[in-house]
Design an enzyme around this catalytic site. Structure first.
Site, PDB file in Angstrom:
ATOM      1  N   THR A 124      23.534   7.016   4.077  1.00 58.10           N
ATOM      2  CA  THR A 124      22.581   7.627   3.147  1.00 58.10           C
ATOM      3  C   THR A 124      23.142   8.893   2.514  1.00 58.10           C
ATOM      4  O   THR A 124      22.780   9.255   1.395  1.00 58.10           O
ATOM      5  CB  THR A 124      21.256   7.913   3.886  1.00 58.10           C
ATOM      6  OG1 THR A 124      20.734   6.662   4.317  1.00 58.10           O
ATOM      7  CG2 THR A 124      20.229   8.581   3.006  1.00 58.10           C
TER       8      THR A 124
ATOM      9  N   THR B  53      23.398   6.772   9.431  1.00 53.16           N
ATOM     10  CA  THR B  53      22.802   7.226  10.690  1.00 53.16           C
ATOM     11  C   THR B  53      22.360   6.071  11.584  1.00 53.16           C
ATOM     12  O   THR B  53      22.167   6.252  12.778  1.00 53.16           O
ATOM     13  CB  THR B  53      21.609   8.163  10.426  1.00 53.16           C
ATOM     14  OG1 THR B  53      20.662   7.462   9.625  1.00 53.16           O
ATOM     15  CG2 THR B  53      22.047   9.439   9.756  1.00 53.16           C
ATOM     16  N   ASP B  54      22.182   4.866  10.993  1.00 48.70           N
ATOM     17  CA  ASP B  54      21.705   3.735  11.798  1.00 48.70           C
ATOM     18  C   ASP B  54      22.664   3.381  12.935  1.00 48.70           C
ATOM     19  O   ASP B  54      22.226   2.969  14.020  1.00 48.70           O
ATOM     20  CB  ASP B  54      21.492   2.489  10.920  1.00 48.70           C
ATOM     21  CG  ASP B  54      20.276   2.617  10.019  1.00 48.70           C
ATOM     22  OD1 ASP B  54      19.588   3.652  10.078  1.00 48.70           O
ATOM     23  OD2 ASP B  54      20.022   1.675   9.240  1.00 48.70           O
TER      24      ASP B  54
HETATM   25  N1  ASP Z   1      20.196   2.981   6.665  1.00 48.98           N
HETATM   26  C1  ASP Z   1      21.058   4.096   6.431  1.00 48.98           C
HETATM   27  C2  ASP Z   1      22.436   3.852   6.996  1.00 48.98           C
HETATM   28  O1  ASP Z   1      22.599   3.846   8.205  1.00 48.98           O
HETATM   29  C3  ASP Z   1      20.501   5.295   7.044  1.00 48.98           C
HETATM   30  C4  ASP Z   1      21.352   6.491   6.952  1.00 48.98           C
HETATM   31  O2  ASP Z   1      22.475   6.511   6.571  1.00 48.98           O
HETATM   32  O3  ASP Z   1      20.803   7.503   7.322  1.00 48.98           O
HETATM   33  O4  ASP Z   1      23.343   3.689   6.230  1.00 48.98           O
END
Ligand code: ASP
Length: 323
Positions: free
Chosen positions: A10, A87-88
């Site tokens: 993200t 973050t996933d």
């Molecule tokens: N869905 C996103 C990912 O992991 C969430 C993020 O980056 O915070 O790429």
């Protein structure tokens, strides 16, 4: 000098109104331009390693990222490495590095919960703080860390606990190692004791995680057994499974393949308290390996590392008990 490896997530996304949803599209240059003050902290070198949303980080990509981090750490002029990551799956890459990379130099994973198009894009602040932590003398010897929303976590402990809040990472029951206050590091805890590192030439795959729920049976375990080299069970409570899961576990064990027990709860170790059908004590008697207080996704990484190193079931059990 700090190396920043951009991998996507993200922090590298836009989400335009009326568009088709957020996806990685920002270049490292665009992200750095928004990160005011970074050059006042330290010199940085950047690498566009990838442009993957967190769920597109495969085991193979994670392993390749680890190798790249090691290459940069080996350069004398590099004092630390920052990795921007979706973050996933951030906690999985950070944990893999924590368990398999020997380095005195800090390795700091960071990301963002909001895209550049959202009000309050948290990417630049997180990146700046990650660079502060990686450049600090105070974090030498800390190994792999996660820095988000001004908090510094050990990668051995951090997990994503919220789907959308900025403050999405925690070390449940333990708290952060410290915080950042206007770029100053305030450390309040010792780093956790590092278990012996596992450094195989490759990770063993596939290794699956199977999540238990009321009334679960053996179908998923049986399907997984066809291809998987090992399996991690996210069991209930203290490490118990419904009775219909037991025959599936017995078939894994009869095949000589490792079954590691973790809990779907967020804290505490699995244990041999319960002696009813499917209880942890009975599973231990069958030959199931206890995963300690690891979360299922951590146990899976340890199992991929251990199997990759050629450990047999008894050696794996010893490894899981020791760390
Ligand atoms: N869905 C996103 C990912 O992991 C969430 C993020 O980056 O915070 O790429």
């Amino acid at each position: 000098m700090i190396v920043i490896l951009f991998t996507g997530g993200t922090i590298a996304m836009r989400s335009d109104p009326g568009g088709t949803g957020a996806a990685p599209s920002l270049t490292s240059k665009e992200i750095l331009q928004a990160t005011r003050g970074i050059n006042a902290v330290t010199g940085v070198e950047t690498e566009e390693w990838g442009s993957y949303p967190g769920p597109h980080i495969t085991v193979e990509r994670m392993w390749a990222l680890r190798a790249r981090i090691q290459q940069h750490l080996g350069r004398p002029e590099v004092v630390g490495v920052v990795v921007t990551h979706g973050t996933d799956t951030l906690e999985e890459s950070a944990y893999l590095v924590a368990r398999s990379v020997s380095a005195d130099k800090p390795i700091v994973f960071t990301g963002a919960m909001r895209t550049m198009s959202d009000l309050g894009w948290d990417g630049p602040a997180n990146l700046l703080e990650a660079v502060h932590v990686a450049a600090s003398e105070a974090t030498r010897g800390f190994g792999s860390m996660v820095v988000m929303t001004g908090q510094i976590f050990s990668a051995l402990e951090a997990t994503k606990t919220n789907t959308h809040l900025l403050d999405a990472f925690e070390s449940p029951g333990l708290g952060p190692l410290g915080v950042l206050d206007e770029g100053e590091l305030i450390l309040s805890r010792e780093i956790p004791q590092y278990p012996p590192l596992l450094q195989p030439a490759e990770l063993a795959t596939p290794v699956d995680i199977i999540f238990m729920a009321a009334g679960s049976d053996s179908r998923l375990l049986d399907a997984s057994r066809e291809k998987a080299r090992g399996v991690v069970i996210a069991a209930m409570g203290r490490g118990n499974v419904p009775p219909d899961v037991v025959p599936g576990i017995e078939r894994w064990i009869a095949d000589g393949k490792p079954v590691v027990l973790t809990s779907r709860t967020q804290g505490g170790r699995v244990g041999h308290t319960y002696g009813y059908e499917g209880g942890g004590r009975r599973l231990e008697d069958l030959g199931v390996i206890f995963g300690g207080s690891r979360r299922a996704q951590q146990a899976r990484i340890d199992l991929m590392l251990g199997l990759g190193a050629g450990l047999d079931v008894d050696e794996l059990r010893k490894m899981f008990n020791e760390s």
